[in-house]
Scaffold this active site. Structure first.
Site, PDB file in Angstrom:
ATOM      1  N   TYR A  61     -83.849 -30.730  12.647  1.00 22.31           N
ATOM      2  CA  TYR A  61     -84.091 -29.292  12.857  1.00 22.31           C
ATOM      3  C   TYR A  61     -82.774 -28.602  13.150  1.00 22.31           C
ATOM      4  CZ  TYR A  61     -88.788 -27.542  12.585  1.00 22.31           C
ATOM      5  OH  TYR A  61     -89.960 -27.050  12.094  1.00 22.31           O
ATOM      6  N   GLU A  63     -82.368 -24.731  13.298  1.00 22.89           N
ATOM      7  CA  GLU A  63     -82.509 -23.262  13.263  1.00 22.89           C
ATOM      8  C   GLU A  63     -81.200 -22.621  13.694  1.00 22.89           C
ATOM      9  OE1 GLU A  63     -85.853 -21.985  15.544  1.00 22.89           O
ATOM     10  OE2 GLU A  63     -87.287 -22.776  14.101  1.00 22.89           O
ATOM     11  N   ASP A 207     -81.127 -10.685  -9.405  1.00 23.28           N
ATOM     12  CA  ASP A 207     -81.833 -11.947  -9.264  1.00 23.28           C
ATOM     13  C   ASP A 207     -81.383 -12.812 -10.441  1.00 23.28           C
ATOM     14  OD1 ASP A 207     -83.556 -14.079  -9.445  1.00 23.28           O
ATOM     15  OD2 ASP A 207     -85.362 -12.929  -8.990  1.00 23.28           O
ATOM     16  N   THR A 233     -81.764 -19.372  -7.684  1.00 23.31           N
ATOM     17  CA  THR A 233     -82.304 -20.691  -7.370  1.00 23.31           C
ATOM     18  C   THR A 233     -81.254 -21.715  -7.764  1.00 23.31           C
ATOM     19  OG1 THR A 233     -83.377 -20.814  -9.523  1.00 23.31           O
ATOM     20  CG2 THR A 233     -84.717 -20.049  -7.683  1.00 23.31           C
ATOM     21  N   LYS A 236     -82.471 -24.461 -11.589  1.00 22.16           N
ATOM     22  CA  LYS A 236     -82.705 -24.144 -13.013  1.00 22.16           C
ATOM     23  C   LYS A 236     -81.449 -24.541 -13.800  1.00 22.16           C
ATOM     24  CE  LYS A 236     -86.254 -20.664 -12.116  1.00 22.16           C
ATOM     25  NZ  LYS A 236     -86.215 -20.127 -10.744  1.00 22.16           N
ATOM     26  N   ARG A 242     -84.394 -28.243  -5.866  1.00 20.04           N
ATOM     27  CA  ARG A 242     -85.221 -27.031  -5.796  1.00 20.04           C
ATOM     28  C   ARG A 242     -84.803 -26.256  -4.559  1.00 20.04           C
ATOM     29  NH1 ARG A 242     -89.435 -27.051  -9.405  1.00 20.04           N
ATOM     30  NH2 ARG A 242     -89.889 -24.976  -8.663  1.00 20.04           N
TER      31      ARG A 242
HETATM   32  N1  DSN Z   1     -91.424 -19.817 -12.142  1.00 20.63           N
HETATM   33  C1  DSN Z   1     -90.090 -19.475 -12.540  1.00 20.63           C
HETATM   34  C2  DSN Z   1     -89.965 -19.453 -14.007  1.00 20.63           C
HETATM   35  O1  DSN Z   1     -90.551 -20.309 -14.639  1.00 20.63           O
HETATM   36  O2  DSN Z   1     -89.264 -18.625 -14.560  1.00 20.63           O
HETATM   37  C3  DSN Z   1     -89.676 -18.241 -11.920  1.00 20.63           C
HETATM   38  O3  DSN Z   1     -89.959 -18.289 -10.562  1.00 20.63           O
END
Ligand code: DSN
Length: 421
Positions: A61, A63, A207, A233, A236, A242
């Site tokens: 933990y 925080e 984003d 994120t 990707k 993740r």
């Molecule tokens: N779910 C993602 C996507 O497939 O683009 C976006 O959050």
């Protein structure tokens, strides 16, 4: 049973203690190995990232932030977070980085919390035109808690209509302009959006969840020099664990940090923070730039191959890792195309196309992306074959078993998952 590093060092122990769950892990690896993964938002992380995720840091933990935690014993995990922050700032050329968001949606929640009060107005891309749920969909907190004005793409070109964005911004005076998308295959002109934001005194929030790996590699223009806040994120195109992260200017650093913790999150997941540090380190290497370039070359090859099969590329093509295809020319819906491909071992997802007459569960399109297959070592010639197989699976459902056999015997497939990178 074999499988090596992809099952983690303690897999045999898991098999002994919980064979039922161990079977799930094995089956998932077999699923990935046995087909072609074209979900544009997925990738295959490196063994080093998986090692950090499956580490003792999962237990801690922490925080707060490095040097200022609400728990004892954080001096070791502090090093992981400092490393992740330093690498993120260096990789993206950002003033400030927060690496604690649990996901892209959590990053957007925190970014909005830093910049807006409930009821404030924001201008963002409509979900049906390629935006994201967190860009103001009524099904999401963003559409309920804020006064959302949406922009879209032009009907003729299917490209973002920057004139419309400017008109809407002048008319509605939003406090934040959100750009970035989940199924828009073209580059976004952050310079133009910066100009519009300045004209109306709005914050610009990019984003960049989807293209952040391509930006890290410098193969497409980065949002960082233009936006006040960039959310993204790490799993990707960036090929990490993740998770989410936020970059911002020095001016907003305190507001962003307080919005992540304690406003929207509690303890950070320190194993994920450590894995983000690993991924940022990997993305700094020249091999990653070569990978990112190949992702785009492969996406173009796949898009062209699908066009040759009678699917219409939305916007006419792609500049990125993904393509959006209108499948109506083949007499099917997006949902039908998705399920026929799935039956043949090709995983992709149905996706609304701009001005889609079909509901979101059906759609007229499919989205494909090349981050996974490029990690596996596929090249343009492989993707031409994959495009032809998709065409056959969609057009000839009675022959899906045959197509599936051909997918499974694609020479690149079985070795690919175990490839080192
Ligand atoms: N779910 C993602 C996507 O497939 O683009 C976006 O959050």
């Amino acid at each position: 049973m074999g499988g090596g590093r992809f099952y983690g060092p303690d897999f045999e122990l898991l098999e002994e203690r919980d064979p039922e769950l161990a079977r799930v892990l094995l089956d998932e690896v077999e699923r990935v190995r046995g087909g072609v993964q074209l979900i544009a938002s997925e990738n295959l992380t490196s063994p080093a990232v998986l090692a950090a995720l499956g580490s003792a840091l999962s237990d801690k933990y922490a925080e707060g932030y490095p040097g200022n935690r609400y728990y004892g014993g954080c001096e070791v995990v502090d090093r992981a977070e400092r490393l992740a922050v330093r690498r993120a700032r260096e990789l993206f050329g950002a003033d400030h980085a927060n690496v604690q968001p649990h996901s892209g949606s959590s990053a957007n929640l925190a970014a909005y919390a830093a910049l807006l009060q409930p009821g404030d107005r924001m201008l963002a891309m409509a979900l049906q035109h390629g935006g994201h749920l967190t860009h103001g969909s009524r099904a999401n907190f963003s559409g309920r808690w804020f006064d959302v004005v949406s922009y879209g793409v032009r009907r003729d070109t299917e490209l973002i209509d920057y004139d419309e964005v400017r008109d809407l911004a002048l008319r509605h005076q939003p406090k934040v302009i959100v750009c970035g998308a989940t199924s828009y295959p073209r580059l976004i002109d952050f310079g133009v959006l910066r100009g519009i934001a300045d004209e109306v005194g709005a914050w610009l929030l990019a984003d960049a969840a989807h293209p952040m790996g391509l930006m890290a590699a410098g193969v497409i223009p980065s949002a960082v020099p233009y936006a006040d806040v960039v959310t993204f994120t790490t799993h990707k195109t960036l090929r990490g664990p993740r998770g989410g992260a936020i970059l911002c200017t020095d001016e907003l650093a305190g507001r962003i940090d307080r919005a992540v913790f304690p406003f929207t999150q509690g303890g950070p997941m320190m194993h994920a923070v450590a894995a983000k540090a690993v991924a940022f380190g990997e993305a700094m290497r020249p091999e990653f730039a070569a990978y990112a370039r190949q992702v785009i070359v492969n996406a173009r090859a796949l898009c062209d191959a699908l066009a040759a099969e009678g699917m219409r590329p939305v916007t006419g093509g792609t500049d990125t890792h993904l393509a959006l295809l209108d499948v109506r020319g083949l007499g099917v819906t997006g949902a039908e195309a998705e399920s026929r491909c799935a039956a043949a071992g090709i995983t992709l997802n149905r996706s609304a196309i701009p001005y889609d007459p079909e509901p979101p569960g059906v759609t007229s399109g499919v989205r494909v992306g090349t981050p996974c297959v490029t990690t596996q070592g596929f090249g343009p010639a492989d993707l031409e074959k994959v495009g032809a197989l998709i065409g056959r699976a969609v057009r000839e459902p009675e022959k899906i078993a045959e197509v599936g056999d051909e997918v499974r015997t694609l020479p690149v497939i079985r070795q690919a998952y175990l490839r080192q990178y």
